[in-house]
Design an enzyme around this catalytic site. Structure first.
Site, PDB file in Angstrom:
ATOM      1  N   LYS A  52       0.945  -1.208  -0.075  1.00  0.00           N
ATOM      2  CA  LYS A  52      -0.169   0.063   0.010  1.00  0.00           C
ATOM      3  C   LYS A  52       0.918   1.312   0.120  1.00  0.00           C
ATOM      4  O   LYS A  52       1.762   1.502   0.915  1.00  0.00           O
ATOM      5  CB  LYS A  52      -1.003   0.242   1.189  1.00  0.00           C
TER       6      LYS A  52
ATOM      7  N   GLU B  49      10.710   1.700   9.415  1.00  0.00           N
ATOM      8  CA  GLU B  49      12.013   2.911   9.075  1.00  0.00           C
ATOM      9  C   GLU B  49      10.894   4.096   9.495  1.00  0.00           C
ATOM     10  O   GLU B  49      10.093   4.506   8.687  1.00  0.00           O
ATOM     11  CB  GLU B  49      12.129   3.164   7.681  1.00  0.00           C
TER      12      GLU B  49
ATOM     13  N   CYS C 140      13.378  12.014   5.425  1.00  0.00           N
ATOM     14  CA  CYS C 140      13.283  11.423   7.069  1.00  0.00           C
ATOM     15  C   CYS C 140      14.907  11.689   7.335  1.00  0.00           C
ATOM     16  O   CYS C 140      15.399  11.915   8.512  1.00  0.00           O
ATOM     17  CB  CYS C 140      13.211  10.080   7.168  1.00  0.00           C
TER      18      CYS C 140
ATOM     19  N   GLU D 133       9.946  15.807  15.348  1.00  0.00           N
ATOM     20  CA  GLU D 133      10.399  15.902  13.720  1.00  0.00           C
ATOM     21  C   GLU D 133       9.219  16.745  13.299  1.00  0.00           C
ATOM     22  O   GLU D 133       7.826  16.563  13.313  1.00  0.00           O
ATOM     23  CB  GLU D 133       9.921  14.402  13.182  1.00  0.00           C
TER      24      GLU D 133
HETATM   25  O1  TXE Z   1       2.630   9.289   7.738  1.00  0.00           O
HETATM   26  P1  TXE Z   1       2.113   7.743   8.251  1.00  0.00           P
HETATM   27  P2  TXE Z   1       1.941  10.680   7.350  1.00  0.00           P
HETATM   28  C1  TXE Z   1       6.670  11.310   9.558  1.00  0.00           C
HETATM   29  C2  TXE Z   1       6.355  12.923   9.195  1.00  0.00           C
HETATM   30  C3  TXE Z   1       5.172  13.386   9.108  1.00  0.00           C
HETATM   31  C4  TXE Z   1       4.376  12.173   9.777  1.00  0.00           C
HETATM   32  C5  TXE Z   1       3.035  11.863   9.299  1.00  0.00           C
HETATM   33  O2  TXE Z   1       6.778  13.367  10.621  1.00  0.00           O
HETATM   34  O3  TXE Z   1       4.550  14.392   9.506  1.00  0.00           O
HETATM   35  O4  TXE Z   1       5.130  11.082   9.786  1.00  0.00           O
HETATM   36  O5  TXE Z   1       3.017  11.448   7.981  1.00  0.00           O
HETATM   37  C6  TXE Z   1       0.121   4.149   6.462  1.00  0.00           C
HETATM   38  N1  TXE Z   1      -1.621   0.890   9.852  1.00  0.00           N
HETATM   39  N2  TXE Z   1       6.945  10.642   8.072  1.00  0.00           N
HETATM   40  O6  TXE Z   1       0.584  10.719   8.150  1.00  0.00           O
HETATM   41  O7  TXE Z   1       0.754   8.030   9.008  1.00  0.00           O
HETATM   42  C7  TXE Z   1      -0.310   5.441   5.531  1.00  0.00           C
HETATM   43  O8  TXE Z   1      -1.468   5.042   4.820  1.00  0.00           O
HETATM   44  C8  TXE Z   1      -1.067   0.693   8.629  1.00  0.00           C
HETATM   45  C9  TXE Z   1       8.271  10.381   8.299  1.00  0.00           C
HETATM   46  O9  TXE Z   1       1.872  10.471   6.015  1.00  0.00           O
HETATM   47  O10 TXE Z   1       3.005   7.113   9.187  1.00  0.00           O
HETATM   48  C10 TXE Z   1       0.880   5.541   4.682  1.00  0.00           C
HETATM   49  O11 TXE Z   1       0.750   4.621   3.681  1.00  0.00           O
HETATM   50  N3  TXE Z   1      -0.638   1.692   7.892  1.00  0.00           N
HETATM   51  C11 TXE Z   1       8.580   9.386   7.272  1.00  0.00           C
HETATM   52  C12 TXE Z   1       1.934   4.992   5.564  1.00  0.00           C
HETATM   53  O12 TXE Z   1       1.460   4.374   6.735  1.00  0.00           O
HETATM   54  C13 TXE Z   1      -0.710   2.736   8.015  1.00  0.00           C
HETATM   55  C14 TXE Z   1       7.895   9.655   5.884  1.00  0.00           C
HETATM   56  C15 TXE Z   1       2.809   6.250   6.319  1.00  0.00           C
HETATM   57  O13 TXE Z   1       1.784   6.986   6.780  1.00  0.00           O
HETATM   58  C16 TXE Z   1      -1.620   3.165   9.380  1.00  0.00           C
HETATM   59  C17 TXE Z   1       6.457  10.125   5.964  1.00  0.00           C
HETATM   60  C18 TXE Z   1      -1.835   2.104  10.225  1.00  0.00           C
HETATM   61  N4  TXE Z   1      -2.710   2.344  11.281  1.00  0.00           N
HETATM   62  C19 TXE Z   1       6.081  10.585   7.291  1.00  0.00           C
HETATM   63  N5  TXE Z   1      -1.497   4.419   9.369  1.00  0.00           N
HETATM   64  C20 TXE Z   1      10.036   8.810   6.929  1.00  0.00           C
HETATM   65  N6  TXE Z   1      10.606   8.492   7.901  1.00  0.00           N
HETATM   66  O14 TXE Z   1      10.438   8.691   5.834  1.00  0.00           O
HETATM   67  C21 TXE Z   1      -1.054   4.955   8.428  1.00  0.00           C
HETATM   68  N7  TXE Z   1      -0.759   3.863   7.731  1.00  0.00           N
END
Ligand code: TXE
Length: 480
Positions: free
Chosen positions: A174, A249, A283, A384
């Site tokens: 996904k 990660e 990140c 972050e």
């Molecule tokens: O990330 P999410 P978001 C950090 C950054 C950002 C924050 C939130 O600080 O502001 O995370 O971003 C899926 N079960 N990073 O909201 O929610 C979601 O659909 C399974 C750091 O976009 O963590 C997406 O595909 N999956 C980072 C993926 O998880 C779930 C990069 C990431 O979403 C889920 C991006 C659940 N319960 C954001 N909830 C990095 N380290 O590179 C969400 N998802």
């Protein structure tokens, strides 16, 4: 309006719910496509397709698997312009960046793991004198789940699915619902490359619904996730009691340590990038700059001047260095952190304001923002932000710099600017991060282990580490 459908069992299909999510173009703030809002039913369909495909795929010769991965890499390259345009439109990043980094890297991921699998080997241990021979049998796990974020959409999606299928697994994947377009387009490429149906299934939808269904599915035995630390915690809570293999990660709050003995010009140019590349939404961005006191005034002046020269504009303008932030919610979150920094006595040296781009007035544009801080124990130093915001603090000694750098709960990467070899070695050992870059940043050899310590996650991706993650090792012990 374009519909982003699931890719299950080699065919595009609507979600079983028939419901759709809006997909925004962040550079204009307008909805431009619809995303399948998948449920656990779709995940089960994807799982069933993957399970059916597994016996044949896991016994397909390494050469044949490799050939298909290399073909996918080639087709991504052939479609580079189209994919880069789609990525820029979906994410808001400069088209030039998508062309130079995101899409070439997506292709490189398939090429790298297509080649790596041909070199992957396991160990043998002879118990000398006991007439016993051990070898490690490494088998694919079965059906695995890959969940990726929005900041480097196709780049990070393929970084997971390529090693998973190279190792002989079948996948339910996904992409982020914020940036699903290029993963959707990949489906066509997979079909053209001759990837057998069911080997890689792409399900779209929200994290709490479709993502959660992947993590909670009892027969999806491993989860590879990149995203926020909070989400990572939640995933671990669901998956750990089911004893799934987990690679997480997560976030970073990476220190950039600048010593007076560094190559100043190179440091300055790279520090602008490590602060603001991809609107700071990587990140690995060096969001906490620590500069040695003796050069701090000069650095602040030169850095702010360079930052002020960055061009903020539509992703499609050739001169653009900084495009749009990924979403309205994210823009507001980043702005909120700027307010928090102000309330914590952070001094804005540059930026901090929204930008109205001519012809794109409703897009999510923000100035690159430089904030000087006095203390490490404030929210802007500890949390972050994941946007075009960088802080600057000064230090007097190496040990103080080290303490400041390690004084956060994250531990993804660190950058050190110095020409002192002894210091380089000392800091490389003592920095609590999974990656230490010395006199460089985001310099990636795909054979190296990639991942974080502390709250930045568990497990390592990259090279054979990824292939080890996506295989189950078994000790076979033969007495003769
Ligand atoms: O990330 P999410 P978001 C950090 C950054 C950002 C924050 C939130 O600080 O502001 O995370 O971003 C899926 N079960 N990073 O909201 O929610 C979601 O659909 C399974 C750091 O976009 O963590 C997406 O595909 N999956 C980072 C993926 O998880 C779930 C990069 C990431 O979403 C889920 C991006 C659940 N319960 C954001 N909830 C990095 N380290 O590179 C969400 N998802």
């Amino acid at each position: 309006m374009k519909k982003i459908q699931n890719y299950i069992n080699g065919t595009y299909q609507d979600s079983t719910s028939g419901a759709w999510l809006d997909n925004y173009n962040p550079s204009t703030g307008k909805v431009y496509s619809k995303i399948a809002k998948s449920t656990s039913e779709d995940v089960v369909k994807a799982y069933d397709a993957a399970k059916t495909a597994f016996p044949a795929w896991s016994t397909t010769t390494i050469e044949d698997r490799s050939k298909i991965l290399l073909k996918i890499a080639e087709l991504i390259e052939t479609n580079l312009d189209h994919l880069a345009e789609a990525e820029a439109k979906d994410n808001g990043k400069p088209l030039s960046l998508a062309k130079a980094v995101d899409i070439p890297r997506a292709s490189a991921n398939f090429r790298f793991f297509g080649n790596a699998i041909t070199q992957f080997a396991s160990e043998a241990h002879e118990s000398v004198g006991l007439n016993t021979m051990n070898f490690t049998l490494r088998s694919p796990i079965g059906v695995v789940g890959c969940i990726s974020p929005w900041n480097l959409p196709l780049y990070l999606f393929t970084w997971k699915v390529a090693p998973a299928i190279a190792a002989g697994n079948c996948v339910v994947a996904k992409p982020s619902e914020v940036t699903p377009m290029t993963a959707y387009l990949l489906g066509e490429i997979l079909t053209k490359a001759g990837l057998p149906k069911g080997v890689l299934n792409i399900v779209h939808g929200t994290g709490p619904e479709a993502g959660q269904a992947i993590v909670a599915h009892p027969d999806i035995k491993a989860i590879s996730f990149t995203g926020g630390t909070k989400t990572g915690e939640h995933i671990a809570r669901t998956a750990a009691p089911m004893f799934k293999k987990l690679s997480l990660e997560l976030g970073g709050k990476n220190p950039n340590l600048i010593f007076a003995d560094c190559d100043y010009d190179k440091m300055l140019a790279v520090t602008v990038k490590s602060s603001f590349a991809n609107q700071g939404q990587i990140c690995l961005c060096g969001s906490r700059i620590y500069v040695e006191e003796s050069i701090a005034e000069q650095f602040k002046k030169d850095f702010v001047k360079k930052v002020s020269e960055l061009h903020i504009g539509s992703p499609f303008e050739a001169a653009t260095n900084i495009g749009a932030l990924v979403s309205k919610e994210h823009l507001e979150k980043v702005e909120n952190y700027i307010e928090i920094a102000k309330s914590e006595d952070g001094k804005i040296l540059y930026g901090g304001e929204r930008v109205s781009v001519k012809g794109f007035e409703n897009g999510y544009y923000l100035q690159p923002t430089v904030i000087e801080v006095e203390h490490n124990n404030c929210r802007i130093q500890q949390e972050e932000v994941f946007g075009p915001v960088v802080t600057i603090m000064t230090f007097k000694t190496e040990s103080e710099a080290l303490q400041l750098a390690n004084g956060v709960r994250y531990g993804l990467s660190a950058t050190v600017w110095t020409n002192n070899l002894n210091r380089t070695m000392r800091l490389s050992k003592q920095l609590e991060t999974g990656i230490v870059w010395v006199n460089t940043w985001l310099n990636r050899d795909l054979r190296t282990p990639f991942g974080g310590m502390k709250d930045s996650g568990v497990g390592r991706e990259g090279g054979f580490e990824a292939l080890r993650f996506f295989t189950e090792p078994k000790n076979v012990c033969i007495s003769y």
